[in-house]
Design an enzyme around this catalytic site. Structure first.
Site, PDB file in Angstrom:
ATOM      1  N   HIS A 281      -1.047  15.026 -21.190  1.00 60.05           N
ATOM      2  CA  HIS A 281      -2.328  15.597 -20.744  1.00 60.05           C
ATOM      3  C   HIS A 281      -3.299  14.500 -20.343  1.00 60.05           C
ATOM      4  CE1 HIS A 281      -4.698  15.134 -24.526  1.00 60.05           C
ATOM      5  NE2 HIS A 281      -3.575  15.423 -25.159  1.00 60.05           N
ATOM      6  N   ASP A 293      -4.196   9.352 -27.408  1.00 60.95           N
ATOM      7  CA  ASP A 293      -4.224  10.794 -27.117  1.00 60.95           C
ATOM      8  C   ASP A 293      -5.030  11.033 -25.841  1.00 60.95           C
ATOM      9  OD1 ASP A 293      -3.980  13.502 -27.298  1.00 60.95           O
ATOM     10  OD2 ASP A 293      -5.374  13.745 -28.962  1.00 60.95           O
ATOM     11  N   GLU A 327      -6.109  19.940 -22.212  1.00 64.05           N
ATOM     12  CA  GLU A 327      -5.240  20.300 -23.343  1.00 64.05           C
ATOM     13  C   GLU A 327      -6.085  20.502 -24.590  1.00 64.05           C
ATOM     14  OE1 GLU A 327      -2.870  19.656 -26.981  1.00 64.05           O
ATOM     15  OE2 GLU A 327      -4.460  18.397 -26.260  1.00 64.05           O
ATOM     16  N   GLU A 328      -7.071  19.612 -24.773  1.00 59.79           N
ATOM     17  CA  GLU A 328      -7.832  19.616 -26.027  1.00 59.79           C
ATOM     18  C   GLU A 328      -8.632  20.902 -26.216  1.00 59.79           C
ATOM     19  OE1 GLU A 328      -7.058  17.631 -28.175  1.00 59.79           O
ATOM     20  OE2 GLU A 328      -6.542  15.679 -27.332  1.00 59.79           O
ATOM     21  N   ASP A 355       2.961  13.713 -26.255  1.00 67.39           N
ATOM     22  CA  ASP A 355       1.572  13.871 -26.722  1.00 67.39           C
ATOM     23  C   ASP A 355       1.498  13.657 -28.231  1.00 67.39           C
ATOM     24  OD1 ASP A 355      -1.123  14.436 -26.927  1.00 67.39           O
ATOM     25  OD2 ASP A 355      -0.863  16.607 -26.845  1.00 67.39           O
ATOM     26  N   HIS A 426      -8.359  11.575 -32.214  1.00 67.77           N
ATOM     27  CA  HIS A 426      -9.644  12.267 -31.997  1.00 67.77           C
ATOM     28  C   HIS A 426     -10.856  11.513 -32.560  1.00 67.77           C
ATOM     29  CE1 HIS A 426      -7.541  16.484 -31.534  1.00 67.77           C
ATOM     30  NE2 HIS A 426      -7.084  15.577 -30.679  1.00 67.77           N
TER      31      HIS A 426
HETATM   32 ZN   LIG Z   1      -3.120  15.177 -27.154  1.00 66.88          ZN
END
Ligand SMILES: [Zn+2]
Length: 472
Positions: A281, A293, A327-328, A355, A426
């Site tokens: 992503h 990420d 995606e998030e 991912d 994150h």
């Molecule tokens: Zn991800």
């Protein structure tokens, strides 16, 4: 509708699939090809160069933001610069939310700053912030059993620590508090919810991630405390103190914007309509530079496709690299891809997404028609040489391709070592220095082996088509 050419009965003795045949020179030629590709991919820094380019030149790229728009341009330019045969983008309507400031402090019985971040999609606190007492629970399940009188007008603190695990198994049981905490706390009259970060570190970086509201329950602000600050708050509460917090969050919704799934392909020379899909992503959270990420995934799948072209030439089937939007915020790009491409999903030979950061791959799981598992033996052997063992045949494929199996699409999961992934996931600390170039190259090699084998053999991983009376 499909030509019989690629169905297993004919494929068994093809040049690449010799497990049921006797022609060992061809068998060893396949192994030699795979070994040559693998060696080149292990030596190539391309995946690392791509994630470096994305994190340095674009950086944070939350869905619908200016950074996201720059990432789309970057991805198209990168595919073109690498000589992909086809480069295009498909619009996706994405939710655009901004974090704004998020401040919290203990104001009684002591005075201390707490490091927090807003959960993705949270509303703001009222103007001027909230000042109220905090009540601690050890899990979402305990919160659900609580008495409303205990919680009314207070801040709920869900204090559940995520356990470290190579496969990331600690994530699921804890992330439910992140996604559902605001709903359950609001049902009992809370003013806000703070969770212990869903992360395995002991830093003062708080971990964001998407959260949910329910239309019939009041929307209350939701944030995450860093693990170190959660420890501090827990110590005060464990001592039996009444603890009062001041919390201010200025998160904001900006409506729906247009973003894009960006796609680059090497067109199949023999069966261009048959697709080997490898994805990652393109969006990220906004505080780090989205290196693990999912810049790593973008680098891995882009690098793998390009190296196949460089080393082995044009693939027989099309290799399609899909960089998914948003995606998030709920797999929005993947859902749009699935909707838009519904008619051709039966042409996908395999789909896989990277991912899970940049740790080495240790296992391959498949979701293939049973006969195809045996046919994929040369692939499993080549993967074993780079430390990847064969797992089960019930793979999920990764978040953005997880909705494809219900349409009969075969998927593969290349499982990465996620021991340290959730230290950074994150957070503002998800930056390029966390990516180990050597481990990334091993990922690149595994995806290159997968995509090349699927594109250049006659393996058919798909469920057998339903027999009709006039078949044959
Ligand atoms: Zn991800």
């Amino acid at each position: 509708m499909k030509a019989a050419l690629f169905y297993p009965t004919l494929a068994l003795c093809s040049a690449l699939l010799l497990s049921a045949c006797t022609s060992t020179p061809q068998q060893s030629a396949v192994s030699a090809d795979l070994a040559r590709l693998s060696d080149s991919a292990l030596k190539s820094e391309l995946a690392y160069d791509v994630v470096k380019s994305l994190t340095v030149e674009v950086g944070p790229r939350i869905a619908g933001s200016e950074g996201d728009k720059r990432a789309v341009v970057w991805a198209e330019e990168k595919f073109k610069a690498l000589g992909f045969d086809k480069v295009y983008k498909e619009p996706v309507r994405v939710r655009n939310w901004s974090r704004g400031i998020a401040d919290a402090k203990v104001i009684a019985p002591y005075q201390q700053k707490l490091f927090i971040t807003a959960l993705g999609g949270s509303v703001a606190t009222p103007e001027g912030g909230l000042i109220t007492q905090v009540v601690m629970f050890d899990s979402l399940a305990s919160l659900k059993k609580a008495d409303a009188a205990q919680i009314h007008d207070k801040i709920v603190f869900i204090n559940q620590r995520m356990q470290r695990d190579r496969a990331g198994k600690g994530y699921g049981p804890v992330v439910i508090g992140r996604s559902q905490g605001a709903i359950e706390a609001a049902k009992l009259g809370a003013k806000a919810v703070l969770i212990r970060s869903v992360g395995t570190d002991n830093s003062r970086f708080a971990h964001t991630g998407v959260m949910q509201y329910s239309d019939d329950v009041e929307k209350i602000p939701a944030g995450a405390l860093s693990n170190a600050d959660a420890d501090n708050l827990q110590a005060m509460l464990d001592a039996g103190k009444d603890v009062t917090l001041a919390v201010e969050m200025r998160a904001k919704e900006h409506g729906w914007q247009t973003s894009y799934n960006v796609i680059g392909e090497f067109t199949g020379s023999e069966s261009p309509e048959e697709i080997v899909l490898i994805g990652a992503h393109l969006d990220s959270w906004d505080e780090g530079t989205g290196a693990l990420d999912d810049g790593a995934g973008v680098g891995i799948v882009t690098g793998a496709a390009k190296i196949i072209k460089n080393v082995m030439g044009q693939p027989k089937r099309t290799i399609r690299v899909v960089l998914y939007a948003s995606e998030e915020f709920g797999l929005t790009g993947a859902q749009e891809y699935t909707r838009k491409h519904k008619a051709e999903l039966s042409n996908i030979i395999v789909a896989a997404e990277s991912d899970f950061g940049a740790g080495e791959i240790y296992q391959i799981d498949t979701l293939f028609a049973p006969a195809a598992v045996e046919q994929a033996k040369p692939l499993f052997e080549a993967l074993a040489n780079i430390g990847v063992t064969q797992g089960h045949n019930q793979a999920g494929g990764g978040p953005d391709v997880s909705m494809l199996p219900k349409y009969g699409v075969p998927v593969v999961s290349l499982l990465q070592d996620g021991t340290y992934y959730f230290d950074y996931h994150h957070t503002a600390n998800d930056t390029l220095d966390k990516v180990d170039p050597k481990a990334l190259a091993q990922n690149q090699a595994a995806y290159a082996l997968l995509a090349y084998f699927m594109a250049n053999s006659e393996i058919d991983t798909r469920p057998a088509p339903a027999k009709t009376t006039n078949s044959h």
